[in-house]
Structure formats: C-alpha cells, structure tokens
Write a protein that holds these residues in place. Sequence first.
Motif, short mmCIF file in Angstrom:
data_model
loop_
_atom_site.label_atom_id
_atom_site.label_comp_id
_atom_site.label_asym_id
_atom_site.label_seq_id
_atom_site.Cartn_x
_atom_site.Cartn_y
_atom_site.Cartn_z
N GLN A 149 -13.55 45.81 21.92
CA GLN A 149 -13.00 44.47 21.81
C GLN A 149 -13.72 43.47 21.86
O GLN A 149 -13.54 42.42 21.21
N GLN A 150 -14.94 43.80 22.46
CA GLN A 150 -15.92 42.55 22.36
C GLN A 150 -16.57 42.53 21.18
O GLN A 150 -16.80 41.30 20.82
N ALA A 151 -16.75 43.49 20.37
CA ALA A 151 -17.17 43.24 19.06
C ALA A 151 -16.18 42.58 17.93
O ALA A 151 -16.50 41.75 17.55
N LEU A 152 -15.00 42.92 18.26
CA LEU A 152 -13.98 42.14 17.57
C LEU A 152 -13.71 40.68 17.88
O LEU A 152 -13.61 39.81 16.80
N GLU A 153 -13.95 40.37 19.20
CA GLU A 153 -13.74 38.95 19.47
C GLU A 153 -14.97 38.13 19.11
O GLU A 153 -15.13 37.12 18.45
N ALA A 154 -16.24 38.90 19.02
CA ALA A 154 -17.72 38.35 18.34
C ALA A 154 -17.34 37.97 16.79
O ALA A 154 -17.97 36.90 16.26
N VAL A 155 -16.46 38.78 16.14
CA VAL A 155 -16.38 38.49 15.06
C VAL A 155 -15.46 37.62 14.56
O VAL A 155 -15.88 36.69 13.53
N MET A 156 -14.59 37.33 15.41
CA MET A 156 -13.64 36.07 15.10
C MET A 156 -14.26 34.82 15.60
O MET A 156 -13.99 33.83 15.04
N ARG A 157 -15.45 34.95 16.46
CA ARG A 157 -15.80 33.78 16.85
C ARG A 157 -16.89 33.61 15.83
O ARG A 157 -17.21 32.29 15.43
N ASP A 158 -17.48 34.51 15.20
CA ASP A 158 -18.42 34.27 14.01
C ASP A 158 -17.67 33.40 12.90
O ASP A 158 -17.99 32.61 12.24
N TYR A 159 -16.67 34.17 12.63
CA TYR A 159 -15.62 33.40 11.47
C TYR A 159 -15.21 31.96 11.84
O TYR A 159 -15.00 31.34 10.73
N ASP A 160 -14.75 31.54 13.14
CA ASP A 160 -14.30 30.43 13.50
C ASP A 160 -15.53 29.52 13.43
O ASP A 160 -15.47 28.18 13.28
N GLY A 161 -16.69 29.83 13.61
CA GLY A 161 -17.81 29.01 13.83
C GLY A 161 -18.09 28.78 15.26
O GLY A 161 -19.05 27.90 15.38
N ARG A 162 -17.57 29.43 16.23
CA ARG A 162 -17.69 29.08 17.58
C ARG A 162 -19.05 30.11 18.12
O ARG A 162 -19.22 29.79 19.28
N GLY A 163 -19.23 31.00 17.43
CA GLY A 163 -20.16 32.06 17.99
C GLY A 163 -21.51 32.43 16.78
O GLY A 163 -21.23 32.04 15.63
N PRO A 164 -22.39 33.01 17.07
CA PRO A 164 -23.44 33.10 16.19
C PRO A 164 -22.90 34.39 15.07
O PRO A 164 -22.05 35.08 15.33
N HIS A 165 -23.69 34.17 14.00
CA HIS A 165 -23.28 35.18 13.07
C HIS A 165 -23.75 36.55 13.65
O HIS A 165 -24.66 37.03 14.04
N THR A 166 -23.00 37.69 13.03
CA THR A 166 -23.29 39.10 13.26
C THR A 166 -22.94 39.98 12.24
O THR A 166 -22.05 39.81 11.27
N ALA A 167 -23.67 41.21 12.20
CA ALA A 167 -23.43 41.85 10.91
C ALA A 167 -21.97 42.86 11.23
O ALA A 167 -21.63 43.41 10.37
N LEU A 168 -21.51 42.62 12.54
CA LEU A 168 -20.53 43.41 12.91
C LEU A 168 -19.03 42.73 11.85
O LEU A 168 -18.22 43.32 11.49
N SER A 169 -19.16 41.39 11.54
CA SER A 169 -18.15 40.78 10.62
C SER A 169 -18.35 41.78 9.33
O SER A 169 -17.14 41.79 8.85
N ASP A 170 -19.31 41.96 8.78
CA ASP A 170 -19.26 42.93 7.44
C ASP A 170 -18.50 44.19 7.81
O ASP A 170 -18.18 44.73 6.86
N VAL A 171 -18.89 44.74 8.88
CA VAL A 171 -18.31 46.08 9.17
C VAL A 171 -16.64 45.94 9.30
O VAL A 171 -15.82 46.68 8.75
N VAL A 172 -16.27 45.07 10.12
CA VAL A 172 -14.83 44.60 10.12
C VAL A 172 -14.17 44.44 8.94
O VAL A 172 -12.80 44.86 8.65
N ARG A 173 -14.79 43.68 8.02
CA ARG A 173 -14.31 43.40 6.59
C ARG A 173 -13.93 44.60 5.89
O ARG A 173 -13.25 44.57 4.83
N GLU A 174 -14.84 45.55 6.30
CA GLU A 174 -14.51 46.89 5.07
C GLU A 174 -13.08 47.32 5.59
O GLU A 174 -12.43 48.17 4.86
N THR A 175 -12.51 47.28 6.82
CA THR A 175 -11.02 47.39 7.04
C THR A 175 -10.01 46.29 6.63
O THR A 175 -9.15 46.64 6.14
N TRP A 176 -10.52 45.15 7.14
CA TRP A 176 -9.61 44.11 6.88
C TRP A 176 -10.51 42.88 6.00
O TRP A 176 -10.99 42.04 6.88
N PRO A 177 -10.49 43.08 4.85
CA PRO A 177 -10.99 42.16 4.05
C PRO A 177 -10.93 40.28 4.55
O PRO A 177 -11.50 39.61 4.45
#
Length: 310
Positions: A149-177
């Motif tokens: 859950q912390q990972a998914l929240e960090a990904v959405m913060r990255d997406y919004d620009g509220r948080g730092p970039h993380t490679a987790l975003s690319d992992v989540v995009r493999e399931t939800w582009p």
Amino acid sequence: MSASVLAIDAGQTGMKVRLKNGIAHEDVLFGGIRTHVPLLPQLAEVVRGAIDRTGGTPTVVTAGISGLTDRDADADALLAMLSGTGVRKVILAHDSTTSFLGALGDTRGAVVAAGTGVVTLAVGRDAIARVDGWGHLMGDAGSGYWIGQQALEAVMRDYDGRGPHTALSDVVRETWPELDQAYIALQGTDDRVRVVASYAAHVARLAGEGDDVAIAITHRAAAQLALSVTTAIRRVAHVEDDRLAVCTLGGVFRSRLLKTEFDAALRADQGRTDITVVAPQGQGIDGAIALADLAAPHPLAAAVHSAGAA
C-alpha cells in the motif's frame, strides 16, 4: 503423542494440512481461507478432504487459523460438523499461537510473523501479549500489504508530482498502464489484498537496487515490526528475565535490507531485557501439531479453544 493428529495451518493464501501418526506424517495443501464466508464449514471441508486424500483416520484435529476471533473459535461446533469421521477432539487457536509454538517451542520470547498480514506474540513466564494482527484496514503495520500500500501511494505521489520519482511507477504501469485509472481497477479486483501485498516483493528488489523510495518504505516497515516486538516483550517481561528470544517468520523478512534494519532497531531498544534474534525451530504447521500436547499450565493454554477428548 499417541493419537493420530490432523493439523491445519490455515492462512489467507493457503492451508497446509499435516496428518501425523507417530513419527510418520503426510502433508497436503488446500486453498486459503475465504474471509467472506463462515470459517468452520471451510475447516470441516478441509478435514474431510484431507482424510479422503490421505486415507488417514485422525482422532484429533488441531488448527492454527489466521484472524481467528472468539466468535469463530467454536471447537464444539466444528467437532459436531466432523461427526462420522472418527475425530474425537478438536483444538483451535489463532495462528500467532501456532507460529510461536512452531518457531520457539517452549522458549520464552516473541515471534513476529509477517506475510500478507502481520502479528506478533510474546510469551513470558506467566503471561502472553499479542500485538497487531488487526487486519489491513486497521493494522498489520509492516506487513506485505502495508508495504504494498505504501508503494502504491508513493507511485501516485510520483504521478501527481507530490513526491519523488520512483522505479515502482514503472512496475505498477506493467499492470495498469494508465495510472490515473489504477485505483478504479484495483477497487474492482476480488483479491485486492493479495494484489496489493504482491508489491512488497518489488519494494524489496528495488530497495536492493538503490531506489530511494523503496529504501524509505523498507526502513519504515522494519521500524514498525521492531516496535511491535519490543512492545509485546515489555508487556510480558519480568525484571528477573535475563534474555528473551525473538524469531522472525514470513516472506517480508526475505528482504535483506528490512531484516538488517529490523535487527538494528531491536538492538537500539533493548530496554531492561536482552533480546536475542534466533532462527526458527520449525513452521506454523509444526506449531499446529504441538497444540495436541500443549500442557494446561503453559501460558498459551489460555488462548486455545478445545472440545472433546482423545
């Protein structure tokens, strides 16, 4: 142990069943507990299925069950459901009890079991203390679900620009582009708890590869797990206690960084009792077997529900 015992280690992702007769034993696997339907009929179905598959004739059924509540811990009702099987005694316990017995046996200390969920159980000279294990909606801090859950929240913060970039975003995009649609898709997934928890493995991998966000999540998870252990130990420790053992179980601790941070947090908060991290003697299924021989004076006996006589 003279009786033939059928032991169940019942978790949300799977149930391991062991039929033990003397020194011989046979293991079979079943699907996990379905939390949206009554528990006891599921256990009865597993017992009958295990008897059919092994050809065994157990007289005692024991079970360590994830998330067991007092409402569902009706050993008399389960014994009645097993009429005609030859089972004469039923013993039920929360899986924190069987995890402890499997990992530490009769040793005093604490066991923290962190997989999809997490629960910590400490056993002292005359008392026990359970910490967390309150499910993903109200607790399970440091668990696989919590990390995911912390990972998914960090990904959405990255997406919004509220948080730092993380490679987790690319992992989540493999399931939800389309990340802005991910939350809708996840809410509509029947096994969303398992899906969220599955990202804990990606956090562990990326933390090892140097992703700052994954490292930070891992540090926070380790701190939460260590806090649960030290809290539980403080509740059962005596001033006379010299040293208490701590054992870690579950897939979350496969992360080398998390385990290192967890051990360091324990060392930093020793309190009045020395804590020694030890390897487990066995697994939850071994603890379920041990329920059959748990002595009445043992502190854990108060947490066990039984019916019938072998």
